[in-house]
Enzyme design. Structure first.
Site, PDB file in Angstrom:
ATOM      1  N   ARG A 190       0.810  -1.225   0.000  1.00  0.00           N
ATOM      2  CA  ARG A 190       0.000   0.000   0.000  1.00  0.00           C
ATOM      3  C   ARG A 190       0.841   1.273   0.000  1.00  0.00           C
ATOM      4  O   ARG A 190       0.343   2.357   0.281  1.00  0.00           O
ATOM      5  CB  ARG A 190      -0.969   0.016   1.196  1.00  0.00           C
ATOM      6  N   LEU A 191       2.125   1.149  -0.328  1.00  0.00           N
ATOM      7  CA  LEU A 191       2.989   2.324  -0.440  1.00  0.00           C
ATOM      8  C   LEU A 191       2.977   2.799  -1.892  1.00  0.00           C
ATOM      9  O   LEU A 191       3.980   2.760  -2.602  1.00  0.00           O
ATOM     10  CB  LEU A 191       4.408   1.993   0.041  1.00  0.00           C
TER      11      LEU A 191
END
Length: 212
Positions: A190-191
């Site tokens: 989720r970066l």
């Protein structure tokens, strides 16, 4: 049974780096759209259009991009529809492309204006005959008692105009003139990569990375 809350995906297809991205957002968009088309993404030209009415309630719908250049993003529709009335009262809108297979999103915001009659006429005449008849047959966004109304209207206008229906006065194009672009590339953990381009008073673009 799988819970919706448990649905997850790891995004690992690509990356979006400031140094590798274009300084001009239109060029970045052009590259990504062409990659979506060449990658055979379903309906790569489909975009969500968000408008806000006089009651301050936002609404969205999917429309199809029909052109883009330095002047803006173009689509065509019924001016008497809900979106048409909302744009008449508040000419600012937002667009979003979501190319799921490429794990990419493009968001575009800006001022909307109607394209010229000449542009609308030219595009209308390029459409298939049944689509041109359909522009006359559908009182878009109005309540109708049943599908029979559309079928009857289509038959009526087909008989009236035969092979040469003119462009309806209530139908034509809009152009959104971007002042803000965002490009989102899904990444692992989720970066995600997220770049924003903001139009400056000088006419140039300021490019910044945003936290996902």
């Amino acid at each position: 049974m799988t819970s919706i809350a448990d649905l997850r995906k790891s995004y690992e297809r690509a990356e979006l780096d400031e140094k590798a991205s274009h300084a001009d957002p239109l060029q970045q968009f052009d590259q990504w759209l062409k990659e979506a088309i060449s990658g055979e993404v379903p309906e790569p030209n489909a975009m969500t259009l968000a408008t806000v009415g006089s009651d301050l309630r936002p609404s969205t719908r999917v429309v199809l991009i029909k052109g883009y250049d330095a002047q803006g993003i173009v689509w065509y529709t019924n001016y008497d529809s809900r979106k048409g009335h909302e744009l008449a009262g508040n000419p600012y809108a937002a667009l979003q492309f979501h190319w799921v297979e490429l794990e990419r999103v493009v968001r575009i915001e800006g001022l909307v204006e109607k394209v010229s009659d000449e542009e609308s006429d030219a595009y209308f005449q390029s459409r298939p005959l049944d689509s041109r008849i359909g522009a006359w047959a559908s009182p878009q966004s109005e309540v109708i008692p049943g599908r029979g109304v559309l079928v009857a209207n289509a038959a009526k206008y087909a008989a009236q105009f035969l092979l040469k229906p003119p462009r309806p006065p209530h139908w034509g194009g809009y152009r959104l003139k971007p002042d803000n672009w965002q490009f989102w590339q899904g990444r692992k953990s989720r970066l995600h990569d997220r770049l924003r381009y903001t139009l400056e008073d000088s006419g140039g673009w300021r490019r910044e990375r945003l936290a996902p």
